[in-house]
Design an enzyme around this catalytic site. Structure first.
Site, mmCIF file in Angstrom:
data_model
loop_
_atom_site.group_PDB
_atom_site.id
_atom_site.type_symbol
_atom_site.label_atom_id
_atom_site.label_comp_id
_atom_site.label_asym_id
_atom_site.label_seq_id
_atom_site.Cartn_x
_atom_site.Cartn_y
_atom_site.Cartn_z
ATOM 1 N N ARG A 222 0.845 -1.185 0.000
ATOM 2 C CA ARG A 222 0.000 0.000 0.000
ATOM 3 C C ARG A 222 0.886 1.243 0.000
ATOM 4 O O ARG A 222 1.886 1.311 0.711
ATOM 5 C CB ARG A 222 -0.916 0.016 1.227
ATOM 6 N N GLU A 251 -3.653 7.454 -5.110
ATOM 7 C CA GLU A 251 -3.725 6.891 -6.452
ATOM 8 C C GLU A 251 -5.038 7.314 -7.098
ATOM 9 O O GLU A 251 -6.083 7.214 -6.465
ATOM 10 C CB GLU A 251 -3.649 5.358 -6.391
ATOM 11 N N HIS A 270 0.168 0.234 -10.033
ATOM 12 C CA HIS A 270 -0.653 -0.680 -9.230
ATOM 13 C C HIS A 270 -1.225 -1.807 -10.104
ATOM 14 O O HIS A 270 -2.435 -2.043 -10.157
ATOM 15 C CB HIS A 270 -1.784 0.076 -8.534
#
Length: 303
Positions: A222, A251, A270
């Site tokens: 994370r 994000e 990601h």
């Protein structure tokens, strides 16, 4: 029953059948949903699936029909579990579906840093090899992993898999929960712990100061685990050799994110969890979780 998926673009851009969910009710799929659109799209829904859309007490209270929240991921820090429990809403997730994929991506980031495959590939394309130039060997030196140490912070399914892969390269593995100091002082430190109030900005200026000079930091967990400004300063000063990140905070990243553009910071958007095989597992498990709930069972229940 009315079922909605608020943000399916990452899980299923269109290459996977929704049949495991569609067979259970009237299904509506939204590729993306802003926070302002959540309440309207939840109107009348009894079940909702979401990937990363935040769902708090306010949204739940505004959706009196809601009985089931299916998180299409393993992490659940974006859903208010306490509010769901108070309101009698079941919550499920998809545990351990991405273990192999994320571990593989972690190693891919590490090898991008140590073996510089892309730099050499571009050198071949540009004609450097044909013209017998050897400058790339100086500007992109390779690093041997055998004999180096790998520190694992977060020794769950993914952490264990990364440790296994690191061992296959001949690396000495240090586990944070067993030996914090040795882990932090490893040649490579890889983050695999959940994001909680206690772990937010775990990797801050103080943490980095205790790391080995010239170490590599990897984060496929994370973005909030890392203080971006502290990491950028360490990469710029040379305290750390490089970083490999698949996650940032927030994000999508802000334009002013100090890590973007640094030559010794490898960033992917990601995507570690996105192989077709893992995403199909997510869809299948989401359907199975809802079907289990409808039968009065507790498959993958968080609440």
């Amino acid at each position: 029953m009315k079922i909605v998926f608020l943000d399916s673009s990452e899980v299923n851009p269109g290459d996977i059948s929704w049949e495991p969910i569609e067979k259970l009710g009237e299904f509506k799929d939204y590729k993306r949903t802003s926070e302002e659109e959540i309440t309207d799209r939840l109107h009348g829904a009894e079940a909702v699936f979401l990937d990363s859309v935040p769902l708090g007490r306010k949204e739940m209270e505004r959706s009196p029909s809601l009985k089931f929240i299916g998180i299409a991921a393993t992490g659940y820090n974006h859903v208010d579990l306490q509010a769901a429990a108070r309101l009698g809403i079941a919550v499920t997730n998809v545990p351990a579906y991405s273990t192999d994929a994320v571990a593989q991506h972690t190693v891919a980031l590490l090898l991008s840093i140590t073996n510089r495959v892309e730099a050499y590939r571009q050198g071949v394309f540009s004609g450097d090899w044909s013209s017998c130039k050897e400058t790339l060997r100086e500007t992109a030196p390779l690093t041997l992993l055998s004999g180096k140490s790998m520190g694992i912070v977060g020794y769950g399914n993914i952490g264990k898999k990364v440790a296994e892969l690191a061992g296959a390269f001949g690396m000495k593995v240090n586990i944070y929960s067993r030996s914090p100091q040795e882990t932090v002082e490893s040649d490579v430190v890889s983050l695999h712990c959940p994001l909680t109030p206690e772990t937010r900005h775990l990797v801050d200026k103080s943490f980095i100061e205790n790391m080995k000079d010239g170490a590599i930091l990897l984060n496929t967990a994370r973005g909030g685990l890392v203080d971006a400004r502290a990491l950028a300063e360490a990469l710029t000063s040379g305290k750390l050799t490089a970083a490999g990140l698949d996650v940032l905070e927030p994000e999508p990243p802000e334009e002013a994110n100090p890590l973007i553009g640094l030559e010794n910071c490898w960033i992917t958007p990601h995507v570690a969890f996105t192989p077709y095989e893992t995403r199909k597992t997510v869809v299948d498990t989401c359907g199975a979780n809802l079907e289990s709930f409808l039968k009065g069972e507790r498959r993958n229940r968080l609440v």
